[in-house]
Design an enzyme around this catalytic site. Structure first.
Site, mmCIF file in Angstrom:
data_model
loop_
_atom_site.group_PDB
_atom_site.id
_atom_site.type_symbol
_atom_site.label_atom_id
_atom_site.label_comp_id
_atom_site.label_asym_id
_atom_site.label_seq_id
_atom_site.Cartn_x
_atom_site.Cartn_y
_atom_site.Cartn_z
ATOM 1 N N PHE A 1 1.778 -3.557 3.762
ATOM 2 C CA PHE A 1 1.859 -4.918 4.425
ATOM 3 C C PHE A 1 3.311 -5.221 4.514
ATOM 4 O O PHE A 1 3.861 -4.846 3.144
ATOM 5 C CB PHE A 1 1.183 -5.903 3.821
ATOM 6 C CG PHE A 1 -0.500 -5.913 4.152
ATOM 7 C CD1 PHE A 1 -0.943 -5.052 5.368
ATOM 8 C CD2 PHE A 1 -1.230 -6.551 3.748
ATOM 9 C CE1 PHE A 1 -2.055 -5.191 5.788
ATOM 10 C CE2 PHE A 1 -2.687 -7.024 4.124
ATOM 11 C CZ PHE A 1 -2.971 -5.985 4.905
ATOM 12 N N CYS B 1 0.847 -1.160 -0.113
ATOM 13 C CA CYS B 1 -0.020 0.015 0.153
ATOM 14 C C CYS B 1 0.955 1.369 0.070
ATOM 15 O O CYS B 1 0.242 2.639 -0.149
ATOM 16 C CB CYS B 1 -0.810 0.168 1.231
ATOM 17 S SG CYS B 1 -2.001 -1.476 1.388
ATOM 18 N N GLU C 1 -0.664 4.786 14.460
ATOM 19 C CA GLU C 1 -0.079 6.007 13.745
ATOM 20 C C GLU C 1 -0.085 7.281 14.487
ATOM 21 O O GLU C 1 0.458 8.501 14.295
ATOM 22 C CB GLU C 1 -0.790 6.189 12.263
ATOM 23 C CG GLU C 1 -0.384 7.154 11.327
ATOM 24 C CD GLU C 1 -1.070 7.342 10.133
ATOM 25 O OE1 GLU C 1 -0.890 8.116 9.192
ATOM 26 O OE2 GLU C 1 -1.998 6.638 9.911
ATOM 27 N N HIS D 1 -2.160 7.678 6.856
ATOM 28 C CA HIS D 1 -2.495 6.280 6.223
ATOM 29 C C HIS D 1 -3.902 6.091 6.574
ATOM 30 O O HIS D 1 -4.844 5.306 6.007
ATOM 31 C CB HIS D 1 -1.680 5.237 6.591
ATOM 32 C CG HIS D 1 -1.678 4.040 6.021
ATOM 33 N ND1 HIS D 1 -1.585 3.944 4.728
ATOM 34 C CD2 HIS D 1 -1.786 2.777 6.573
ATOM 35 C CE1 HIS D 1 -1.681 2.775 4.212
ATOM 36 N NE2 HIS D 1 -2.116 1.952 5.312
ATOM 37 N N HIS E 1 -9.854 2.045 0.569
ATOM 38 C CA HIS E 1 -8.263 1.860 0.586
ATOM 39 C C HIS E 1 -7.825 1.350 -0.806
ATOM 40 O O HIS E 1 -8.283 0.179 -1.031
ATOM 41 C CB HIS E 1 -7.630 0.970 1.590
ATOM 42 C CG HIS E 1 -6.402 0.717 1.859
ATOM 43 N ND1 HIS E 1 -5.396 1.629 1.152
ATOM 44 C CD2 HIS E 1 -5.520 0.074 2.839
ATOM 45 C CE1 HIS E 1 -3.987 1.210 1.498
ATOM 46 N NE2 HIS E 1 -4.212 0.414 2.451
ATOM 47 N N LYS F 1 -9.332 8.292 3.273
ATOM 48 C CA LYS F 1 -9.640 6.733 3.046
ATOM 49 C C LYS F 1 -11.174 6.572 3.598
ATOM 50 O O LYS F 1 -11.738 5.714 3.352
ATOM 51 C CB LYS F 1 -8.983 5.851 3.738
ATOM 52 C CG LYS F 1 -7.498 5.556 3.066
ATOM 53 C CD LYS F 1 -6.613 4.529 3.577
ATOM 54 C CE LYS F 1 -5.569 4.228 2.862
ATOM 55 N NZ LYS F 1 -4.428 5.306 3.310
#
Length: 417
Positions: A403, A165, A316, A305, A342, A337
């Site tokens: 990931f 991502c 985060e 994110h 996403h 998002k």
């Protein structure tokens, strides 16, 4: 060696909430959700039956029938968004030195739909291999920038970054550095993804990564909310034209912003989970600030994110509080998002656009669907929730993580001569 300045002179978007740059920005400002029941296939037996699909899309409005058959959907998205960005940049393709123009693109998965279709078709046969000759060229993740390059005759560096991502944020950082160092004068960069497929939805469901709020898809993506239960899968593309400042100035280009720096790091912790203390996220933001030559107290806005996962959002925000200290309370923090879902490898590109336009427009889009406080999140942080915030800002950051512990952060500065 003095590094060259880099600016953004063109942008294009094909997203679940808008099929071009203007539509995308209007939807962002107005807090529009792109989540709805899946139409690409029958998802009635899936744990998650909704996604953020691109809507009202007909590829033949952009690409002729013969060419479109040779492109997986992720490449179609890439070509369409890059066409818009190049047009927006007003580059004269007849006079520009195309050997100095590169294409650096991001894709986390690539042609998943093509791979899925070919394998399913084979499994229905008698074991005799009958594969489409375009199977491999449609599927491989590097093919999207190849199509952009061939379509426009760009002969500079041409490749794909693959870091889950974080892919398109990494592509933007590579583009920034290739121009800074004098390898290119212009780079078309961004990312695309088309993973709303049987394999994509099934795979992410098996990981327990997706929200299962089937009774209310439009409210399922809810970063920072106490009742969030996973991310919503999206599809689409974002494209940006990065250009050396003097090159852009010489041709009288409009300039959206300056790309001041980029940071990268690794969590070195887990295949899919973020480090609980956000160590990799702290590192990537610090690396980005250092690369840009910017002090923490100068940052006005962070597009996080913020995927709407129980662990990721907390880690985060904890990292932001640590890196920015008391100033963290003054930063406008959002997650787009909540509207787009996403987009995996395309997330960094469309979120870069969502971080740049607040610099020019003075409006920070909201994080929608927030109804319940999370006790693990610092209540003094300035989260932009449910409604846009009007604010004159000069520096915006965009965080993107993938990931495997891949972290990327890009910093944009309001353009001043």
């Amino acid at each position: 060696m003095k590094l060259r300045r880099v600016v953004v002179t063109g942008m294009g978007a094909l997203t679940p909430i808008g099929n071009n740059l203007e539509e995308y920005w209007e939807a962002l400002k107005n807090g529009v959700s792109g989540a709805a029941p899946i139409t690409h296939f029958d998802a009635s037996k899936f744990k998650t039956q909704f996604a953020c699909e691109v809507k009202n899309f007909n590829v033949f409005d952009f690409i002729d029938r013969k060419e479109s058959r040779r492109l997986d959907k992720f490449s179609q998205f890439a070509v369409i968004a890059s066409d818009e960005a190049i047009k927006d940049s007003a580059m004269d393709l007849e006079s520009i030195d195309k050997s100095r123009v590169g294409v650096i693109w991001g894709a986390g998965i690539g042609g998943l739909e093509t791979f899925q279709e070919e394998v399913i078709n084979y499994s229905k046969g008698d074991g005799t291999p009958k594969f489409n000759p375009f199977f491999i060229p449609k599927m491989i993740a590097d093919i999207a920038p190849a199509h952009i390059s061939m379509r426009n005759g760009f002969m500079g560096p041409n490749f794909t970054t693959v870091s889950a991502c974080a892919s398109s944020a990494n592509a933007l950082i590579d583009a920034l550095n290739y121009i800074r160092l004098g390898v290119c004068d212009v780079v078309v960069s961004g990312g695309s993804e088309a993973a709303v497929t049987i394999a994509g939805m099934g795979g992410f469901n098996a990981m327990h990564a997706l929200s299962t709020r089937n009774d209310s898809p439009e409210t399922a993506s809810r970063p920072f909310d106490g009742e969030r239960d996973g991310f919503v899968l999206g599809e689409g593309a974002g494209a940006l034209v990065l250009e050396e400042y003097e090159h852009a100035k010489a041709r009288g280009a409009k300039i959206y912003c300056e790309v001041s720096g980029g940071g990268m790091s690794s969590d070195a912790y887990h295949l899919t989970a973020p480090h609980p203390e956000g160590l990799g996220v702290m590192a990537v933001m610090r690396n980005c600030l250092k690369d840009a030559g910017v002090n923490p107290e100068e940052v006005d806005h962070i597009n996080t994110h913020g995927t709407s996962t129980p662990l990721g959002d907390v880690a985060e925000l904890k990292a932001i509080s640590t890196v920015f200290g008391e100033h963290a309370k003054e930063i406008s923090i959002n997650s787009t998002k909540s509207m787009t879902g996403h987009l995996l490898g395309a997330a960094g590109a469309i979120e870069a656009i969502a971080s740049i336009l607040p610099l020019t427009e003075g409006i920070i889009p909201p994080t929608i669907n927030h109804t319940t406080k999370d006790e693990k999140i610092d209540p003094e942080l300035n989260l932009v929730l449910n409604n846009s915030e009007k604010r004159d800002i000069k520096i915006s950051m965009s965080n993107t993580f993938g990931f495997g512990g891949h972290n990327a952060c890009v910093l944009f500065r309001k353009y001043e001569e």
